[in-house]
Design a protein around this motif. Structure first.
Motif, short mmCIF file in Angstrom:
data_model
loop_
_atom_site.label_atom_id
_atom_site.label_comp_id
_atom_site.label_asym_id
_atom_site.label_seq_id
_atom_site.Cartn_x
_atom_site.Cartn_y
_atom_site.Cartn_z
N VAL A 192 -126.21 37.23 17.38
CA VAL A 192 -126.43 35.88 17.06
C VAL A 192 -126.55 35.61 15.20
N THR A 193 -126.16 34.51 14.17
CA THR A 193 -125.59 34.86 13.35
C THR A 193 -126.64 33.77 12.76
N ILE A 194 -127.05 34.28 11.91
CA ILE A 194 -128.53 33.13 10.77
C ILE A 194 -128.26 33.03 9.63
N LYS A 195 -128.12 32.13 9.27
CA LYS A 195 -127.98 31.57 8.24
C LYS A 195 -129.07 30.52 7.36
N PHE A 196 -129.26 31.20 6.92
CA PHE A 196 -130.25 30.77 5.25
C PHE A 196 -130.10 30.78 3.79
N THR A 197 -130.48 29.29 2.94
CA THR A 197 -130.01 28.75 2.63
C THR A 197 -131.43 29.12 1.22
N TYR A 198 -131.41 29.47 -0.49
CA TYR A 198 -132.90 29.68 -0.86
C TYR A 198 -131.75 28.84 -2.78
N ILE A 199 -133.28 28.75 -3.24
CA ILE A 199 -132.79 28.10 -5.00
C ILE A 199 -133.59 28.96 -5.62
N THR A 200 -132.80 29.80 -6.20
CA THR A 200 -133.39 30.50 -7.65
C THR A 200 -133.02 30.24 -8.53
N THR A 201 -133.95 30.50 -9.73
CA THR A 201 -133.58 30.54 -11.11
C THR A 201 -132.82 31.87 -11.48
N GLN B 154 -140.24 26.25 11.29
CA GLN B 154 -140.29 26.97 12.45
C GLN B 154 -138.93 26.46 12.81
N LEU B 155 -138.05 26.90 13.56
CA LEU B 155 -136.90 26.77 14.11
C LEU B 155 -137.08 26.21 15.98
N SER B 156 -136.84 24.22 15.44
CA SER B 156 -137.24 23.62 16.41
C SER B 156 -135.80 22.68 17.11
N CYS C 28 -135.15 27.35 1.35
CA CYS C 28 -135.11 25.38 1.63
C CYS C 28 -134.39 25.37 2.95
N ALA C 29 -133.24 25.75 3.29
CA ALA C 29 -132.81 25.53 4.32
C ALA C 29 -132.47 27.35 5.88
N PHE C 30 -132.77 27.13 6.92
CA PHE C 30 -132.00 28.25 8.22
C PHE C 30 -131.77 27.74 9.26
N GLU C 31 -130.86 28.36 10.05
CA GLU C 31 -130.44 28.01 11.60
C GLU C 31 -130.11 29.62 11.67
N ALA C 32 -129.95 29.44 13.19
CA ALA C 32 -129.49 30.39 13.49
C ALA C 32 -128.78 29.91 14.75
N GLU C 33 -127.36 30.81 15.12
CA GLU C 33 -125.98 30.32 16.07
C GLU C 33 -126.02 31.24 17.03
N TYR C 34 -126.10 31.23 18.36
CA TYR C 34 -126.48 32.18 19.59
C TYR C 34 -124.71 32.25 19.79
N GLU C 35 -124.64 33.51 20.38
CA GLU C 35 -123.44 33.90 20.97
C GLU C 35 -122.39 32.58 21.68
N ASP C 36 -123.33 31.75 22.77
CA ASP C 36 -122.99 30.68 23.41
C ASP C 36 -122.71 29.53 22.49
N GLY C 37 -122.84 29.47 21.31
CA GLY C 37 -122.49 28.59 20.75
C GLY C 37 -123.99 27.31 20.69
N THR C 38 -125.35 27.54 20.90
CA THR C 38 -126.21 27.11 20.77
C THR C 38 -126.67 27.29 19.39
N VAL C 39 -126.93 26.05 18.14
CA VAL C 39 -126.95 26.37 17.32
C VAL C 39 -128.90 25.82 17.24
N VAL C 40 -129.81 26.42 16.35
CA VAL C 40 -131.51 25.90 16.72
C VAL C 40 -131.24 25.94 14.86
N VAL C 41 -131.84 24.65 13.88
CA VAL C 41 -132.56 23.94 13.02
C VAL C 41 -133.61 24.49 12.71
N GLY C 42 -133.42 24.61 11.42
CA GLY C 42 -134.79 25.51 10.51
C GLY C 42 -135.87 23.86 10.73
#
Length: 410
Positions: free
Chosen positions: A161-170, A4-6, A101-115
């Protein structure tokens, strides 16, 4: 678990490595029956809810690969072209060996929301409350083992809006190489018949998005070569001290991207240790054995129960099932094999005096035997035929003998 991005952060400058195309060049990922891609929920007054495709206008991927482990960061930018806020849901595919393992969203007004990660029910409740209050919120969850769903929440009109997520994989092994897979084209991905999407159907353009920028850093001094069988004309390989970088610019999202990394002494065991700033230590041992199999000629002996219990009345007698199973086995034998069939009850009787080579003549005779099997040999005395099959019967020189018993156990 559902993220949940909070957490609300201070404004940041526009993200790097994201190429935003003019509206005339915008296109979206193709939608499938399972609703892959970006889908917006548009609520109009006195009209049913309308589900519309939302343009994905830029994407970049960066991966750090250590042996057979990769950390992958994906940045996606998309735009709300409507005149009012819309709630957007995005399905994206991941390999079943991956974990976000991680994700965040950045809106056009510069607001960044981290999960952050929270218990599933609690996260869904907080997300619904935030949306009702008109706040910006995102919800990431797994719909299937290889499909994740991102509820992007409310996007202001005519903004991106820009979404950034990170995942680990084998990574998987392919020959002497490690195989990096980036699933970029989800249309052909298999979906079980019993999987039901909770999103409504929507028609979407099938235009393929161009403009994917990829950078993969293979760490280690043993790298010999890096190549891609899927995008050979697009890859640029640069060797630096301790790192080999594979980069691709403006490639098409029309198929999965596969990159192979071949290393010297690939099958030697190796280990690495990582020490965090807090002093904790993690270790990884990689074993990539090279196994060679010998091509062994085999002799197959099928021992079939033909005792009276195999004909007990039911909707389908056991002797008939045994005959069908025997036919299946016979038609699956390798061409270099030899075989024999032994029927048993109170006594036993082999089909051939000794095992015969597998050819058209022996297969025809054995198939006829299987089709006419009868439970007419009395009791169930298995020791004698088993001893004959494994010890007494003549062995074919150079063949490894294997026995198969078909019986109801009575």
């Amino acid at each position: 678990q559902v993220g949940q991005l909070s957490h609300l952060c201070k404004p940041h400058p526009p993200p790097e490595n994201i190429k935003i195309f003019p509206s005339s060049q915008s296109s979206i990922m193709p939608a499938t029956d399972d609703m892959y891609g970006l889908i917006g929920c548009l609520e109009l007054e006195d009209q049913p809810v309308k589900h519309i495709p939302v343009p994905l206008v830029g994407i970049s991927v960066k991966a750090e690969v250590h042996g057979f482990i990769a950390e992958v960061e994906v940045k996606q930018s998309y735009r709300n072209t409507e005149e009012q806020p819309i709630e957007v849901v995005y399905h994206f595919p991941l390999d079943t060996a991956s974990a976000v393992c991680a994700f965040e969203a950045e809106y056009e007004d510069g607001t960044v929301v981290v999960g952050t990660v929270k218990e599933k029910v609690q996260a869904q409740k907080e997300y619904s409350t935030a949306i009702k209050e008109g706040k910006q919120a995102q919800l990431l969850q797994a719909k299937r083992s290889d499909i994740f769903t991102l509820h992007v929440g409310s996007i202001p009109p005519s903004s991106h809006v820009t979404i950034k997520f990170t995942y680990i994989t084998t990574l998987k092994a392919e020959g002497d190489s490690s195989r990096f897979l980036l699933p970029t084209h989800v249309a052909p991905r298999y979906s079980p018949s019993n999987f039901v999407s909770d999103l409504p159907s929507v028609e979407a353009p099938t235009t393929i998005l161009h403009g994917l920028n990829v950078e993969i850093n293979f760490h280690g001094s043993r790298t010999q070569s890096v190549s891609t069988p899927t995008h050979p004309a697009d890859i640029n390989v640069e060797k630096m001290e301790g790192v080999t970088r594979a980069s691709m610019r403006n490639i098409a999202l029309d198929r999965d991207l596969i990159v192979l990394c071949q290393q010297a002494e690939a099958h030697e065991p190796r280990a690495c240790v990582e020490v965090r700033e807090d002093g904790s230590v993690a270790g990884l041992v990689t074993l990539f054995p090279q196994i060679e199999f010998r091509d062994i000629a085999r002799e197959f002996v099928f021992i079939i129960d033909r005792s009276g219990s195999m004909s007990y009345p039911n909707h389908r007698s056991q002797i008939k099932q045994a005959g069908e199973a025997l036919l299946f086995f016979l038609r699956s034998l390798p061409s270099s094999a030899a075989f024999n069939i032994i029927g048993f009850g109170s006594d036993f009787k082999p089909l051939f005096k000794e095992s015969r080579p597998y050819n058209d003549d022996s297969l025809e005779e054995a198939s006829e035997y299987a089709k006419t099997l009868a439970a007419d040999m009395g009791g169930t005395e298995i020791l004698k035929p088993l001893s004959f099959a494994l010890k007494a019967a003549p062995h074919r020189e150079g063949c490894e003998r294997q026995g198969f018993i078909l019986t109801d156990g009575k």
